[in-house]
Design a protein around this motif. Structure first.
Motif, mmCIF file in Angstrom:
data_model
loop_
_atom_site.group_PDB
_atom_site.id
_atom_site.type_symbol
_atom_site.label_atom_id
_atom_site.label_comp_id
_atom_site.label_asym_id
_atom_site.label_seq_id
_atom_site.Cartn_x
_atom_site.Cartn_y
_atom_site.Cartn_z
ATOM 1 N N TRP A 160 34.335 -6.517 13.693
ATOM 2 C CA TRP A 160 32.721 -6.638 13.750
ATOM 3 C C TRP A 160 32.050 -6.420 12.358
ATOM 4 N N GLY A 174 30.408 -12.632 19.954
ATOM 5 C CA GLY A 174 29.241 -12.118 19.354
ATOM 6 C C GLY A 174 28.603 -11.235 20.248
ATOM 7 N N TYR A 200 30.957 -9.999 10.962
ATOM 8 C CA TYR A 200 29.247 -10.156 11.450
ATOM 9 C C TYR A 200 28.439 -9.351 10.886
ATOM 10 N N ALA A 214 24.397 -7.191 13.821
ATOM 11 C CA ALA A 214 24.764 -8.429 13.386
ATOM 12 C C ALA A 214 23.514 -9.054 12.632
#
Length: 445
Positions: free
Chosen positions: A282, A416, A286, A344
Motif C-alpha cells: 500500500w 484501494g 498508493y 492514498a
C-alpha cells in the motif's frame, strides 16, 4: 499481571502515562520469573526467537541473492513451509496428549533449529524447499506442544498472562535477531549470510535446553483406555470401551463451538497479513510516503506490543472480558483500515502521519485480539484434551496466515479504499462472532 476476576482496564485500550514506564515494565516482567515453568519457557523463547529473528531478516534475500532463486520460487518455498506448519500444529497437539509434551517440545525445537542451520549449505530450489518444509513442520509441532504445556502448567487465571509474557519476550528477541541478521545484510557476501544463518539455527536448537528443566506436571495425565483391570486383575473390556468412547467424545473436532471460534479467530488473525504484506504494498503503490516508512511502522508495532501486551491481557481468562476486548479489537481494526485508506494520494508528510496513526490503532487491535483469543482458546477447551484443542486452534491461525496475502491483495491492494472497507467489514464480522461465542459461553457457566 492477571487478576482473579474481570478487570475494567482490560476492556479499554491502555494509555501511555506514568503507570507505564520502562522501569515498571521490566519490574513486572521480572516478577513473573518466580514461576519455574514460566522461567523455563521464557529462557527457551528468548534464545530460540533470537535465532528466528535472524531468519526473518535474511531469508528472502538469501534465497534470491545468494542461492539465486527467483521471486516466484522463494514464494513457493515460504508458502509450502507455511502449509507444512498447518499440519505440524495439528499433529503436535495430538501427540502432546499421548506423550510427554516437554520432551516432544524439546525434540521438535532441536530438530527445527538444525534444519534452519542446514540452510547455510543449501544451493538450489529443491534443497531450500525440503529444509524450509521440515523446519516449518517441526517448529509448528513445537509451538503446539508449548501451548499444551501452558494449558497444563498454569492455573486458569495465569495462562493468558504466561502467553502475554512469552509474546513480549518473542518480540524483543526477534528484534535482537534481526539486528544480528543485519550483519549479513551489511556485508552482503555469501559467506556472511551462511555464517549468520548457521549461527541462527544453532541458537534455535540451543533454545530448547531450558525445556529440560520442566517437570512431568506439564505433561498430559496418564491415559489408560486399552486395559482397565478389575480388582481380580482381569481386563474390564466394558470399562475400557467406555474410556475410549469418552476420549473420542472429547475431541475438538466434535466441539462445534470451538471449531467456530477457531475459524473466526483465523479470520481475524489475517490482520497480521495486513501488516506484513498489505501495508508495504500500500505504501509503495498508493501513497507518497517513502519506503523507509515500512521499517518505522514495524518499530512502532514492536514497541507497543512489548510495552502493552502483558498489561492488556490482564483478566482475559474471564469469558466476558475476553469477548469485550475482542469486540474493541474489531472496532480498532475498522479504524485502522479506514485510516490506512485515507493515506492514498495525500502529501508525503500527511500520509506518514496517517499511516502511523493507523498502525497504532492496528497494533492495539492486534494486542487485544490476541489477549481475547488466548483466553477463549484455553477456557473453552476440554482440559483432558488440551494438546489436541491447542493444536486445532494453532492450525486455524496457520490457515489464516496462508490466506491473508490472497485476501489482502484481493481487497485493499486491488480496490484501494473500497477494498479497505471490505477488510474492515471482515474483521468486524469476525469480532462480533467471537464476542457472541464468548457471551453465550459465559451465560452457560
Amino acid at each position: 499481571m492477571t487478576s482473579p476476576g474481570p478487570d475494567p482496564e482490560t476492556t479499554t485500550v491502555p494509555e501511555a502515562g506514568p503507570a507505564v514506564t520502562p522501569t515498571r515494565f521490566f519490574a513486572r516482567l521480572a516478577s513473573s520469573m518466580s514461576d519455574p515453568v514460566l522461567r523455563a519457557l521464557v529462557a527457551a523463547t528468548a534464545v530460540s526467537r533470537v535465532g528466528r529473528g535472524v531468519f526473518f531478516a535474511v531469508t528472502v534475500l538469501f534465497f534470491t541473492q545468494i542461492i539465486g532463486l527467483s521471486a516466484a520460487q522463494a514464494a513457493v518455498v515460504l508458502a509450502v513451509s507455511s502449509g507444512c506448519g498447518v499440519l505440524g500444529s495439528l499433529l503436535g497437539g495430538w501427540l502432546s496428549d499421548r506423550w510427554s509434551a516437554r520432551r516432544l517440545s524439546f525434540t521438535f525445537e532441536v530438530v527445527s533449529g538444525l534444519m534452519l542451520a542446514a540452510y547455510a549449505f543449501t544451493g538450489d530450489f529443491v534443497s531450500a524447499l525440503v529444509l524450509a518444509s521440515l523446519s516449518g513442520f517441526f517448529d509448528s509441532m513445537g509451538h503446539s506442544s508449548r501451548s499444551a504445556i501452558i494449558a497444563r502448567g498454569f492455573a486458569p487465571d495465569r495462562r493468558v498472562h504466561a502467553r502475554a509474557v512469552l509474546r513480549t519476550v518473542t518480540n524483543v528477541s526477534i528484534a535482537a535477531g534481526s539486528g544480528l541478521g543485519a550483519v549479513a545484510l551489511a556485508l552482503g557476501t555469501p559467506e556472511a549470510y551462511r555464517v549468520v544463518i548457521a549461527s541462527g539455527g544453532l541458537l534455535c536448537a540451543l533454545g530448547s535446553l531450558p525445556l529440560l528443566r520442566l517437570t512431568a506436571a506439564v505433561d498430559a495425565p496418564r491415559r489408560e483406555t486399552h486395559e482397565v483391570r478389575t480388582e481380580t486383575g482381569s481386563i474390564d473390556t466394558d470399562a475400557a470401551a467406555a474410556a475410549r468412547r469418552d476420549w473420542n467424545r472429547r475431541s475438538p473436532w466434535r466441539d462445534s463451538r470451538y471449531l467456530l471460534l477457531t475459524v473466526l479467530s483465523a479470520v481475524f488473525g489475517m490482520q497480521f497479513g495486513v501488516a506484513e504484506f498489505g501495508i508495504p504494498l500500500w505504501i509503495t503503490e498508493y501513497t507518497a510516503a517513502p519506503e523507509v516508512t515500512v521499517s518505522a511502522l514495524l518499530i512502532v508495532n514492536t514497541a507497543l506490543v512489548v510495552l502493552f501486551q502483558v498489561r492488556a491481557s490482564r483478566g482475559t481468562h474471564d469469558l466476558r472480558v475476553a469477548g469485550r476486548v475482542t469486540m474493541i479489537a474489531g472496532w480498532l481494526m475498522v479504524a485502522a483500515c479506514m485510516i490506512y485508506a485515507l493515506a492514498a494520494g495525500l502529501p508525503a508528510w500527511v500520509a506518514i502521519a496517517l499511516l502511523v496513526f493507523g498502525m497504532v490503532a492496528h497494533t492495539f487491535g492486534e494486542i487485544l485480539s490476541q489477549a481475547g483469543a488466548w483466553g477463549l482458546s484455553f477456557e473453552l477447551a476440554d482440559p483432558q484434551r488440551a494438546g489436541a484443542y491447542q493444536g486445532v486452534f494453532g492450525m486455524g491461525f496457520s490457515l489464516g496466515a496462508l490466506a491473508s496475502p490472497i485476501v489482502v491483495n484481493a481487497t485493499a491492494i486491488t480496490y484501494g479504499p473500497t477494498g479497505w472497507a471490505m477488510l474492515a467489514a471482515i474483521f468486524l464480522a469476525a469480532a462480533v462472532g467471537i464476542w457472541a461465542i464468548a457471551r453465550r459461553a459465559a451465560a452457560s457457566v
